[in-house]
Scaffold this motif. Structure first.
Motif, short mmCIF file in Angstrom:
data_model
loop_
_atom_site.label_atom_id
_atom_site.label_comp_id
_atom_site.label_asym_id
_atom_site.label_seq_id
_atom_site.Cartn_x
_atom_site.Cartn_y
_atom_site.Cartn_z
N PRO A 12 1.11 5.25 1.27
CA PRO A 12 0.61 5.92 2.49
C PRO A 12 -0.67 6.71 2.19
N ARG A 13 -1.45 6.94 3.22
CA ARG A 13 -2.68 7.72 3.06
C ARG A 13 -2.33 9.18 2.75
N VAL A 14 -3.20 9.78 1.96
CA VAL A 14 -3.07 11.19 1.63
C VAL A 14 -4.08 11.96 2.47
N LYS A 15 -3.64 13.04 3.10
CA LYS A 15 -4.53 13.81 3.96
C LYS A 15 -5.75 14.29 3.18
N LEU B 36 0.83 -1.20 0.00
CA LEU B 36 0.00 0.00 0.00
C LEU B 36 0.86 1.25 0.00
N ALA C 208 -7.91 12.42 1.75
CA ALA C 208 -8.32 11.44 0.72
C ALA C 208 -8.62 10.10 1.40
N SER C 209 -9.69 9.50 0.98
CA SER C 209 -10.08 8.22 1.56
C SER C 209 -9.64 7.03 0.72
N TYR C 210 -8.90 7.32 -0.32
CA TYR C 210 -8.54 6.27 -1.25
C TYR C 210 -7.06 6.39 -1.58
N ARG C 211 -6.30 5.28 -1.60
CA ARG C 211 -4.85 5.32 -1.84
C ARG C 211 -4.41 4.17 -2.74
N SER D 145 -8.26 7.16 -11.43
CA SER D 145 -7.12 6.36 -11.00
C SER D 145 -6.52 5.69 -12.22
N SER E 42 -4.58 11.51 -6.77
CA SER E 42 -3.99 12.22 -5.63
C SER E 42 -2.55 11.74 -5.37
N GLN E 43 -2.16 10.62 -5.97
CA GLN E 43 -0.80 10.09 -5.84
C GLN E 43 -0.19 9.82 -7.23
#
Length: 330
Positions: A210-213, A208, A215-218, A288, A312-313
């Motif tokens: 890391p989580r993005v502030k 995985l 954002a609920s999806y990574r 995505s 977001s990533q």
């Protein structure tokens, strides 16, 4: 004149009455034999008999013609192919013509059956059908899971021509060795930075981002034995697997294809799909980048390696190319 000699005189009636008489023989007249019945003429026969005779004669003629057609045309593909066209020329529906030809040729086929044909079929009514045409003509023959996927508006049909996976933007992360998924029978890269190993359940392996502030999806990279019904081809199985990955994207997500190509996973064959996943989060349209490799594993179900990274990533999108180029069968 002696007594009893009367000369030429008439004999008295009383003497004639007493004279001896010889009984007359009995004459029997034979009864004539009844005359032989004269042969009947066609006009003397009842009409139903005439009709039967004509019908039998016509049937014999038709059977003979049918047998000749079967024997002469059984090895002549040009003649067989021309039969439907002939029925169209004379103005008869081809189905009626084929049915009549089948009825006429059936007894002959029973006497000398053509190999590969049912006793109720004839070469004219049983043309060879390719597997592709059979599937198109008989949708019930398609696996129910594949039939459902083909009707799913979230997943369009795959491109007809192969499409290579392009280099995605971003900078690929460094790797350190491989993650060997022995349950699935594949190995995939283990990223040194950015990605972290995580509890694999319900998959066989999982990494995985890391989580993005906010954002609920990574980003996620997983492997597992293919969780959907295996199809006749790797391509169709990969198509179903890509549809299954929508379960791991936000609700209402849809797919557009960016790649569809055969691949090599070491010495094993596979199929690679690249796609963009479209969805809405908090009223905002997002995407995505994703890819899936389906690998043919010996003595096991095919293995799935699936990676998805949200916009977001997107700096990590190039990692998708690293994963797809590094997958190997164990």
């Amino acid at each position: 004149m002696s007594p009893g000699d009367y000369g030429t005189k008439a004999v008295p009636s009383y003497i004639a009455a007493e004279a001896e008489t010889t009984p007359l023989p009995k004459i029997t007249v034979p009864e004539p034999a009844p005359p032989a019945s004269p042969p009947r003429k066609l006009g003397d026969l009842p009409m139903r008999v005439v009709y039967k005779v004509v019908a039998v004669a016509a049937g014999v003629a038709v059977l003979g013609a049918g047998a000749a057609v079967v024997l002469l045309n059984r090895d002549d593909p040009d003649t067989m192919a021309a039969a439907p066209r002939q029925s169209a020329v004379v103005g008869l529906p081809s189905a009626v013509s084929a049915s009549s030809a089948s009825s006429a040729a059936a007894p002959a086929a029973g006497a000398a059956a053509t190999p590969g044909l049912s006793p109720l079929s004839s070469p004219l009514s049983s043309p060879a059908v390719s597997p592709a045409a059979s599937v198109a003509a008989s949708p019930d023959a398609v696996d129910p899971a594949l039939a459902a996927a083909l009707k799913d508006p979230r997943v369009p049909a795959l491109p007809k021509a192969d499409r290579r996976l392009r280099d995605l933007p971003g900078r690929a992360a460094a790797t350190r060795g491989l993650v060997k998924d022995r349950r699935s029978g594949v190995a995939l890269p283990r990223f040194a930075k950015g990605w972290a190993l995580a509890t694999p359940t319900p998959f066989a392996s999982r990494q995985l981002l890391p989580r993005v502030k906010g954002a609920s999806y990574r980003g996620m990279l997983v492997s597992c034995p293919v969780p959907i019904p295996e199809q006749e081809t790797l391509r169709d199985t990969a198509f179903l697997a890509a549809r299954w990955t929508l379960n791991h994207h936000p609700s209402g997500a849809t797919i557009t294809w960016t790649a569809s190509q055969p691949m090599k996973a070491g010495k094993r064959k596979g199929w690679l799909l690249g796609y963009t996943v479209h969805y809405t989060l908090k009223g905002e349209k997002r995407v995505s980048a994703a890819a899936l490799a389906l690998v043919d594993v010996p003595e096991k179900k095919p293995a799935v390696v699936f990676v998805t990274i949200p916009d977001s990533q997107k700096k990590r999108w190039r990692d998708i190319n690293t994963v797809m180029s590094s997958v190997r069968a164990l």
